[in-house]
Scaffold this active site. Structure first.
Site, PDB file in Angstrom:
ATOM      1  N   LYS A 169      13.692 -29.415 -36.119  1.00 17.36           N
ATOM      2  CA  LYS A 169      14.500 -28.832 -37.193  1.00 17.36           C
ATOM      3  C   LYS A 169      14.591 -29.810 -38.373  1.00 17.36           C
ATOM      4  O   LYS A 169      14.513 -29.412 -39.535  1.00 17.36           O
ATOM      5  CB  LYS A 169      15.889 -28.456 -36.670  1.00 17.36           C
ATOM      6  N   GLN A 203      23.565 -27.694 -31.796  1.00 23.01           N
ATOM      7  CA  GLN A 203      22.501 -27.437 -30.827  1.00 23.01           C
ATOM      8  C   GLN A 203      23.092 -27.074 -29.461  1.00 23.01           C
ATOM      9  O   GLN A 203      23.917 -27.805 -28.927  1.00 23.01           O
ATOM     10  CB  GLN A 203      21.598 -28.681 -30.713  1.00 23.01           C
ATOM     11  N   ASP A 259      22.795 -20.128 -37.575  1.00 18.33           N
ATOM     12  CA  ASP A 259      22.221 -19.594 -36.333  1.00 18.33           C
ATOM     13  C   ASP A 259      22.618 -18.127 -36.149  1.00 18.33           C
ATOM     14  O   ASP A 259      22.096 -17.440 -35.276  1.00 18.33           O
ATOM     15  CB  ASP A 259      22.763 -20.392 -35.125  1.00 18.33           C
TER      16      ASP A 259
END
Ligand code: NDP
Length: 283
Positions: free
Chosen positions: A52, A96, A119
């Site tokens: 990322k 995460q 997300d």
């Protein structure tokens, strides 16, 4: 032999489009930032976070990494989320997953500002996806839609079958196909006659987490077969939910693993971060 869908190439194209847009924004003095928070030292998560960061660099975003020790408390993590929520340099926040067991994913995600939840896991964003009024795309399902689009296949009116009903992949995938006017069936571990149901599909998306479960008898001749699964086979090699070798002659289009859906997820995360940044800067 099916046409193999090249996820790396589609992902590179999406990221290049983002890079060009970011370059234009920078010329106007607009900088976009993504904060990535990782707790603990799960090796797979470390790789995802690294990828990322690399993607941020490639498209021209500022990336801010927060690596916290495994014993971080909920209070400490929420304090960081709160700080990032208020930080004008941060347009997107990504925590995460999975988090260490003593931390509750839901509590943490619910505390991310929805307009920074790149997300698209916050209930507000999940709800918006449901009603079809969304700015943030659910990353993996949106990546799947880009791959389907790259084949030139029209979703409208097609029989679409999704195997899996998780909140991260299966359910939002079904919604995106529905928004594109597909006739959608969601299947799961309790589905009866799974093979027969799948064999009706013009578009089959497998998001199960079972190595090579989908064999040629699950698929219709000429179908678009998209494999979200990321598993290890008996030799420890990365493989999907679809038995690629068995299905490649029968499918019309098929994604490989690796090199299919995987690269798309990060590209879509970059797209969401760009959307968030533009909104925050009023562009
Ligand atoms: P989950 O474990 O959350 O969900 C799996 C789903 O598959 C469940 O709905 C389950 O049904 C269903 N299922 C399990 N066994 C069967 C079966 N025998 N027949 C039919 N359905 C079954 O997984 P995720 O959705 O998070 O992930 C799925 C796969 O995709 C994994 O391999 C994961 O690693 C991969 N993945 C890949 C990403 C990428 O970027 N490429 C991103 C996210 C995930 P039930 O609900 O009844 O239990």
């Amino acid at each position: 032999m099916a046409n193999i869908i090249d996820g790396k190439a589609v992902s590179a194209r999406v990221k290049e489009e983002i890079r060009q847009e970011v370059e234009g924004l920078k010329a106007k003095g607009v900088e976009i930032g993504l904060a990535v928070v990782i707790v603990g030292d799960d090796p797979a998560s470390q790789v995802y976070v690294k990828n990322k960061e690399k993607a941020c660099e490639a498209v021209g975003f500022n990336s801010f990494k927060y690596a916290l020790p495994a014993e971080t408390t909920e209070e400490e993590l929420l304090a960081l989320v709160d700080k990032l929520n208020k930080d004008d340099k941060v347009d997107g926040i990504l925590v995460q997953l999975p988090l260490p067991k003593h931390l509750d994913d839901k509590i943490i995600i619910n505390n991310i500002r929805p307009d920074k939840d790149v997300d698209a896991f916050h209930p507000v964003n999940v709800g918006k996806i449901m009603i079809g009024d969304y700015s943030f795309l659910p990353c993996t399902p949106a990546g799947v839609m880009e791959l389907i689009k790259s084949t030139g296949t029209e979703v409208a009116g097609k029989e679409c079958v999704v195997i899996g009903r998780s909140n991260i992949v299966g359910k939002p995938q079904a919604m995106l196909l529905l928004h594109e006017n597909g006739t959608v069936t969601i299947t799961h571990s309790k589905t009866k006659n799974l093979k027969e149901v799948c064999a009706r599909a013009d578009i089959l998306v497998a998001a199960v987490g079972r190595a090579k479960m989908v064999t040629a008898d699950y698929i219709k001749e000429g179908a678009v077969v998209i494999d979200v699964g990321m598993n290890r086979d008996e030799n420890g090699k990365l493989c999907g939910d679809v038995d690629f070798e068995d299905c490649k002659e029968k499918a019309g289009y098929i994604t490989p693993v690796p090199g299919g859906v995987g690269p798309m997820t990060i590209a879509m995360l970059m797209k969401n971060t760009l959307t968030a940044g533009k909104e925050h800067h009023g562009v």
